[in-house]
Motif scaffolding. Structure first.
Motif, mmCIF file in Angstrom:
data_model
loop_
_atom_site.group_PDB
_atom_site.id
_atom_site.type_symbol
_atom_site.label_atom_id
_atom_site.label_comp_id
_atom_site.label_asym_id
_atom_site.label_seq_id
_atom_site.Cartn_x
_atom_site.Cartn_y
_atom_site.Cartn_z
ATOM 1 N N ALA A 152 -4.775 1.107 -4.403
ATOM 2 C CA ALA A 152 -3.625 0.462 -3.758
ATOM 3 C C ALA A 152 -4.075 -0.792 -3.014
ATOM 4 O O ALA A 152 -3.420 -1.836 -3.087
ATOM 5 N N ASN A 153 -5.188 -0.708 -2.323
ATOM 6 C CA ASN A 153 -5.704 -1.847 -1.575
ATOM 7 C C ASN A 153 -6.067 -2.990 -2.515
ATOM 8 O O ASN A 153 -5.743 -4.147 -2.259
ATOM 9 N N LYS B 87 1.046 4.029 -3.050
ATOM 10 C CA LYS B 87 0.586 5.395 -2.758
ATOM 11 C C LYS B 87 1.719 6.412 -2.907
ATOM 12 O O LYS B 87 1.551 7.445 -3.561
ATOM 13 N N THR C 189 -4.569 6.026 -5.148
ATOM 14 C CA THR C 189 -5.521 6.287 -4.069
ATOM 15 C C THR C 189 -5.553 5.042 -3.188
ATOM 16 O O THR C 189 -5.093 3.968 -3.587
ATOM 17 N N HIS C 190 -6.143 5.187 -2.018
ATOM 18 C CA HIS C 190 -6.223 4.060 -1.088
ATOM 19 C C HIS C 190 -6.940 2.869 -1.727
ATOM 20 O O HIS C 190 -6.491 1.732 -1.621
ATOM 21 N N MET D 101 0.839 -1.210 0.000
ATOM 22 C CA MET D 101 0.000 0.000 0.000
ATOM 23 C C MET D 101 0.874 1.260 0.000
ATOM 24 O O MET D 101 0.661 2.172 -0.799
ATOM 25 N N LYS D 102 1.830 1.300 0.906
ATOM 26 C CA LYS D 102 2.710 2.463 1.025
ATOM 27 C C LYS D 102 3.465 2.700 -0.283
ATOM 28 O O LYS D 102 3.540 3.829 -0.777
#
Length: 184
Positions: free
Chosen positions: A53-54, A43, A49-50, A39-40
């Motif tokens: 990424a998720n 991003k 976006t969250h 995720m990091k």
């Protein structure tokens, strides 16, 4: 794959110029051990976006419900230690399937999503003593067994908590049907 997931995958390609498979390859080449690391990376390094990424992190790790071959296994896992709620789920699902032949049943890791053109309900053995029915009903005040959900990121607008099969009343079924009808 449900329509919402397909749309998100299509939008990932439109927004980034790379397919989901390409992003999975990029992530796997980094050998990340944890979901949060992926995720990091997406991003911070790629401006994701969250939500995107998720999705990529889950797909790369094959940890999302959509990557699971055995959907019945997801349901079995939900009721582990909460077996007394399985008849509640079965009864509710039987009633919901009478609404129409356009109900999509999509098991996830912790709940079952019920969709028409969009999600209208969630069925979840929330705790050992509470079964939760999440509903999307626009503009409805809480009344009777129906409670409003006030969380900002809630996936549903309302919920009904029940503790046993005997609490599946006509009122409960009617609220679910209202959500179903709004989702059409």
């Amino acid at each position: 794959m449900d329509q919402a997931e397909k749309t998100m995958i299509d939008n990932l390609h439109k927004n980034t110029g790379k397919t989901l498979e390409e992003w999975i390859g990029i992530v796997k080449a980094k050998n990340f051990a944890k979901h949060g690391e992926i995720m990091k990376f997406l991003k911070e390094e790629h401006g994701f976006t969250h939500g995107f990424a998720n999705m990529v992190a889950l797909k790369a790790r094959a940890a999302d419900a959509g990557s699971v071959e055995n959907k019945d296994g997801l349901i079995e896992k939900q009721y582990k230690g909460k077996e007394h709620f399985k008849p509640v789920y079965d009864t509710l699902l039987s009633e919901i399937m009478k609404f129409g032949d356009d109900v999509e049943v999509a098991p996830k890791n912790a709940y079952v999503s019920l969709r028409r053109k969009k999600q209208f309900a969630m069925l979840q053995p929330a705790t050992k003593t509470r079964f939760e029915i999440g509903l999307n009903i626009k503009g409805q005040e809480a009344t009777g067994v129906l409670e409003t959900i006030d969380k900002a990121n809630a996936m549903c607008s309302h919920k009904i908590n029940i503790a046993s099969q005997e609490e599946i009343t006509p009122e409960v079924v009617n609220w679910i049907k209202t959500a179903y009808e709004q989702a059409g």
